[in-house]
Design a protein around this motif. Structure first.
Motif, mmCIF file in Angstrom:
data_model
loop_
_atom_site.group_PDB
_atom_site.id
_atom_site.type_symbol
_atom_site.label_atom_id
_atom_site.label_comp_id
_atom_site.label_asym_id
_atom_site.label_seq_id
_atom_site.Cartn_x
_atom_site.Cartn_y
_atom_site.Cartn_z
ATOM 1 N N LYS A 1 0.847 -1.187 0.000
ATOM 2 C CA LYS A 1 0.000 0.000 0.000
ATOM 3 C C LYS A 1 0.880 1.233 0.000
ATOM 4 O O LYS A 1 1.875 1.301 0.711
ATOM 5 C CB LYS A 1 -0.903 -0.005 1.250
ATOM 6 N N HIS A 2 0.504 2.217 -0.829
ATOM 7 C CA HIS A 2 1.259 3.464 -0.871
ATOM 8 C C HIS A 2 1.086 4.238 0.434
ATOM 9 O O HIS A 2 0.048 4.155 1.102
ATOM 10 C CB HIS A 2 0.787 4.334 -2.036
ATOM 11 N N LEU A 3 2.116 4.995 0.768
ATOM 12 C CA LEU A 3 2.046 5.841 1.947
ATOM 13 C C LEU A 3 1.003 6.932 1.745
ATOM 14 O O LEU A 3 0.837 7.466 0.642
ATOM 15 C CB LEU A 3 3.410 6.492 2.204
ATOM 16 N N SER A 4 0.301 7.267 2.815
ATOM 17 C CA SER A 4 -0.614 8.409 2.755
ATOM 18 C C SER A 4 0.202 9.694 2.748
ATOM 19 O O SER A 4 1.426 9.679 2.966
ATOM 20 C CB SER A 4 -1.544 8.400 3.977
ATOM 21 N N ASP A 5 -0.460 10.826 2.501
ATOM 22 C CA ASP A 5 0.243 12.102 2.534
ATOM 23 C C ASP A 5 0.944 12.311 3.872
ATOM 24 O O ASP A 5 2.111 12.727 3.922
ATOM 25 C CB ASP A 5 -0.736 13.258 2.283
ATOM 26 N N GLU A 6 0.246 12.014 4.952
ATOM 27 C CA GLU A 6 0.822 12.217 6.284
ATOM 28 C C GLU A 6 1.987 11.262 6.539
ATOM 29 O O GLU A 6 3.021 11.655 7.092
ATOM 30 C CB GLU A 6 -0.245 12.029 7.365
ATOM 31 N N GLU A 7 1.834 10.000 6.141
ATOM 32 C CA GLU A 7 2.896 9.015 6.340
ATOM 33 C C GLU A 7 4.123 9.340 5.500
ATOM 34 O O GLU A 7 5.262 9.136 5.929
ATOM 35 C CB GLU A 7 2.396 7.620 5.966
ATOM 36 N N ASN B 1 0.015 21.708 8.182
ATOM 37 C CA ASN B 1 0.051 22.968 7.431
ATOM 38 C C ASN B 1 1.263 23.075 6.506
ATOM 39 O O ASN B 1 1.320 23.976 5.660
ATOM 40 C CB ASN B 1 0.042 24.158 8.390
ATOM 41 N N LEU B 2 2.222 22.141 6.623
ATOM 42 C CA LEU B 2 3.417 22.175 5.784
ATOM 43 C C LEU B 2 3.376 21.155 4.652
ATOM 44 O O LEU B 2 4.314 21.063 3.862
ATOM 45 C CB LEU B 2 4.668 21.910 6.641
ATOM 46 N N ILE B 3 2.282 20.389 4.548
ATOM 47 C CA ILE B 3 2.185 19.303 3.571
ATOM 48 C C ILE B 3 1.455 19.756 2.302
ATOM 49 O O ILE B 3 0.338 20.286 2.383
ATOM 50 C CB ILE B 3 1.439 18.090 4.174
ATOM 51 N N PRO B 4 2.030 19.537 1.118
ATOM 52 C CA PRO B 4 1.297 19.761 -0.133
ATOM 53 C C PRO B 4 0.456 18.520 -0.456
ATOM 54 O O PRO B 4 0.906 17.611 -1.160
ATOM 55 C CB PRO B 4 2.409 19.987 -1.161
ATOM 56 N N TYR B 5 -0.731 18.463 0.051
ATOM 57 C CA TYR B 5 -1.580 17.277 -0.073
ATOM 58 C C TYR B 5 -1.906 16.967 -1.529
ATOM 59 O O TYR B 5 -2.039 17.863 -2.364
ATOM 60 C CB TYR B 5 -2.875 17.479 0.704
ATOM 61 N N ARG B 6 -2.060 15.675 -1.821
ATOM 62 C CA ARG B 6 -2.581 15.259 -3.123
ATOM 63 C C ARG B 6 -4.016 14.776 -2.984
ATOM 64 O O ARG B 6 -4.791 14.805 -3.934
ATOM 65 C CB ARG B 6 -1.698 14.169 -3.743
ATOM 66 N N ASN B 7 -4.359 14.285 -1.788
ATOM 67 C CA ASN B 7 -5.735 13.882 -1.481
ATOM 68 C C ASN B 7 -6.304 14.897 -0.501
ATOM 69 O O ASN B 7 -5.781 15.054 0.603
ATOM 70 C CB ASN B 7 -5.752 12.472 -0.877
ATOM 71 N N PHE B 8 -7.353 15.592 -0.905
ATOM 72 C CA PHE B 8 -7.828 16.755 -0.171
ATOM 73 C C PHE B 8 -9.061 16.414 0.660
ATOM 74 O O PHE B 8 -10.092 16.015 0.129
ATOM 75 C CB PHE B 8 -8.135 17.893 -1.146
ATOM 76 N N SER B 9 -8.922 16.597 1.968
ATOM 77 C CA SER B 9 -10.024 16.287 2.885
ATOM 78 C C SER B 9 -11.065 17.397 2.902
ATOM 79 O O SER B 9 -12.178 17.195 3.375
ATOM 80 C CB SER B 9 -9.478 16.065 4.298
#
Length: 499
Positions: A188-194, A201-209
Motif C-alpha cells: 500500500k502506498h504511503l498516505s500524505d501524512e505518512e 500545514n506544511l504538507i502539499p496534499y494530493r488527497n484533499f479532505s
C-alpha cells in the motif's frame, strides 16, 4: 556502516540541526560548531587542505580552490585529469557561470530554513534534521541514502582516478547504502501524512479532505513559474521544506512545459483530453516518492499522463520485488492518480520498465524501450542526467535526434551542460542525425531546482540538484511534417523487428 552506527550518525546530525534551529531562534552570533561547510580539497592535487595552509581561490573566476600557488600555476596550464581542459581554458566560462551564483542563492534565501554555510554550500541533511525527517529508511518520502553522492552508479567517480578524495567517497557510498523505492516493496502506498511526516500545514496534499486544502484550478490561478508562485498556489507557508523533494516532479513539469513546450496547462479541455506519453530515464532516488508526481497531473488539467521509468534503480528494485509477491513494485502501473474535477481532472499512471536499466532503440532486451507501454513517447526527460559522464546516454541522444523525440534533462551545473552541448556533434557522428547549432541546445537556470548549493569541496560554481535545464532535442514542427513519411516507415520497420 551498520544500522546502529547509521542511526547514531543521523541522530547526531538531527540533534545538531535541532540545536541550530534553537540557536537561530534565540538570535545572536552562532558558535563555530554550527558551521556545516565541507572540507576544502585542492582542485589540482586533490588533497585535503589542512591547516596551517591557506585556502586559495583563483583571483579571476573566484570558482576554483587550491592549496598552494604551485598547484594553481600547474592547473592553469596542465589538466588535473587526462583529456580534461586546463583552468586557463575554463576560467572565462567559470567567471561567466559565477554570475548566476546570486540567483541560485536567492532561491535558497526565499526559505527561512535556507541557511548558507560559510563556504557557500547548503546542508540537505541539516535541513532535514530540522524537521526530524533525516534517515536512510523508514522516513517516508524523505528516505534517502546518506553521504555526498546521490547516485547508485559510481562510474563518474571512478573516472576521477585514485586519490584520497575519491577513496573517501567510495567508503561513504558503502556506508550509507539504501534501496531506492524500498517503500514500494509494501502493498500500500504511503498516505500524505505518512510520506511527508510533517505538520499538516506544511504538507502539499494530493488527497484533499476539504476544499480549504485544495489548490485552485491552475488555469484560473495563473502561471506557475517558480517556487514563490507554486507555494502561493499550494497555500503553503515558506516554512514548509516541500521544495526539497518537490524539485523532482516540478523539474519534470518545467522540462515538459517550458523547456520542450510539448504541452501546456491550457492544452486540454473538458471535452478534449490530452494524452501525454513520457519516458523518464536514469531513475534512482525518485523511486522514494513516486506519489509526488501527482503534482504534474494537478498542473496539467485534462491530461492523461503515462510516465514510464527507466534506470538502474528501477531494475534493482524490481529484482528485490521478486522476493515480495503482490508488492506495489510488482504491479503495472505501480502508481495512479486522478485529480478532482475541481482541480482539472488530470491523471497520471506510472510504470516501471523491467526490460533493461538503459533506454535504447536497438539490441537485446533494451530493444523494447522505444515503444515501452504503448507508442513512441511524446518526450524523454531525465533529472541530473550527467550526459557527458555515462556512455549509455549516447544512443538515447542519437535516437532522439533521428526520430525527432523531444528530450530534455536537468544538470547540476551550467558548465557541464555547456560541455555536453558542445560535444553533441561528436555524439551524433555516424548516427544519421545532424547536430544543431550549439545555441539550439538551450540551457537555462531551473527555477524549480532544489534550493541550495551542493557541497563541492574543490569548486564554488553554481551547482544544485536539478540546477539547470538542457534541451537535447526539441521537436521541429516543419521538420516533422517534411519527414513524417520517412518516420512512419522507420516505425513500421522497428516494430516488425521487435515482434
Amino acid at each position: 556502516m551498520d544500522k546502529v552506527s547509521s542511526e547514531v550518525y543521523f541522530g547526531s546530525l538531527t540533534k545538531a540541526a535541532k540545536e541550530l534551529a534553537a540557536a537561530d531562534k534565540r538570535g545572536g552570533p552562532l558558535p563555530a560548531r554550527f558551521d556545516f561547510s565541507v572540507k576544502e580539497v585542492c582542485a589540482a592535487c586533490k588533497q585535503n587542505i589542512e591547516s596551517p595552509k591557506k585556502i586559495l581561490r583563483c583571483s579571476a573566476c573566484k570558482a576554483v580552490i587550491y592549496c598552494s600557488l604551485d598547484c594553481a600555476r600547474r592547473d592553469w596550464s596542465t589538466p588535473s585529469m587526462p583529456n580534461s581542459p586546463t583552468h586557463k581554458t575554463l576560467c572565462p566560462d567559470n567567471k561567466r557561470h559565477m554570475e548566476k551564483l546570486p540567483q541560485t542563492q536567492a532561491i535558497l534565501k526565499y526559505f527561512p530554513w535556507g541557511r548558507i554555510e560559510s563556504d557557500g554550500s547548503f546542508s540537505f541533511d541539516i535541513a532535514r534534521g530540522r524537521f526530524g525527517v533525516l534517515g536512510a529508511s523508514g522516513y517516508g518520502y524523505w528516505s534517502h541514502r546518506g553521504g555526498p553522492v546521490p547516485h547508485q552508479d559510481v562510474g563518474a567517480i571512478a573516472a576521477m582516478g585514485d586519490s584520497p578524495y575519491t577513496r573517501e567517497l567510495f567508503k561513504l557510498i558503502k556506508r550509507f547504502d539504501h534501496l531506492d523505492g524500498k517503500d514500494l516493496l509494501a502493498k500500500k502506498h504511503l498516505s500524505d501524512e505518512e510520506g511527508w511526516r510533517l505538520p499538516p500545514n506544511l504538507i502539499p496534499y494530493r488527497n484533499f479532505s476539504s476544499s480549504a486544502k485544495r489548490p485552485k484550478l491552475v488555469t484560473e490561478y495563473g502561471p506557475i513559474l517558480d517556487w514563490d508562485s507554486w507555494y502561493r498556489w499550494r497555500n503553503l507557508p515558506k516554512e514548509s521544506p516541500a521544495a526539497l523533494l518537490m524539485n523532482f516532479p516540478m523539474s519534470v513539469y518545467q522540462m515538459l512545459v517550458h523547456a520542450l513546450e510539448v504541452t501546456s496547462p491550457t492544452a486540454g479541455t473538458l471535452d478534449k483530453r490530452v494524452p501525454l506519453h513520457v519516458h523518464m530515464l536514469g531513475v534512482e532516488v525518485e523511486l522514494n516518492y513516486l506519489p509526488l508526481y501527482s503534482e504534474v497531473a494537478l498542473l496539467l488539467p485534462h491530461h492523461d499522463i503515462k510516465l514510464v521509468l527507466f534506470g538502474s534503480g528501477v531494475t534493482k528494485l524490481l529484482k528485490e520485488a521478486k522476493q515480495s509477491p503482490g508488492c506495489l513494485a510488482s504491479k503495472s502501473p505501480v502508481f495512479t492518480y486522478k485529480a478532482l474535477p475541481a482541480c482539472g481532472a488530470g491523471s497520471i499512471s506510472i510504470f516501471l520498465h523491467s526490460g533493461s536499466p538503459t533506454w535504447s532503440e536497438h539490441g537485446g532486451p533494451a530493444a523494447s524501450a522505444l515503444t515501452a507501454h504503448g507508442s513512441i513517447p511524446d518526450a524523454l526527460v531525465a533529472c541530473n542526467a550527467g550526459l557527458g559522464s555515462y556512455p549509455e546516454w549516447f544512443p538515447v541522444i542519437q535516437t532522439a535526434h533521428v526520430r525527432h523525440i523531444p528530450f530534455a534533462t536537468t544538470e547540476y551545473a551550467e558548465q557541464s551542460a555547456e560541455h555536453q552541448a558542445r560535444n553533441m556533434p561528436l555524439v551524433l557522428r555516424g548516427s544519421h542525425a545532424v547536430a544543431r547549432q550549439e545555441s539550439e541546445y538551450k540551457i537555462e537556470l531551473n527555477p524549480f531546482q532544489r534550493p541550495g548549493q551542493r557541497p563541492i569541496p574543490m569548486y564554488r560554481l553554481p551547482n544544485a540538484v536539478n540546477g539547470f535545464t538542457l534541451v537535447v532535442c526539441k521537436k521541429n514542427n516543419q521538420e516533422g511534417a517534411e519527414k513524417r513519411g520517412v518516420e512512419a516507415a522507420m516505425d513500421n520497420l522497428s516494430l516488425e523487428t521487435l515482434d
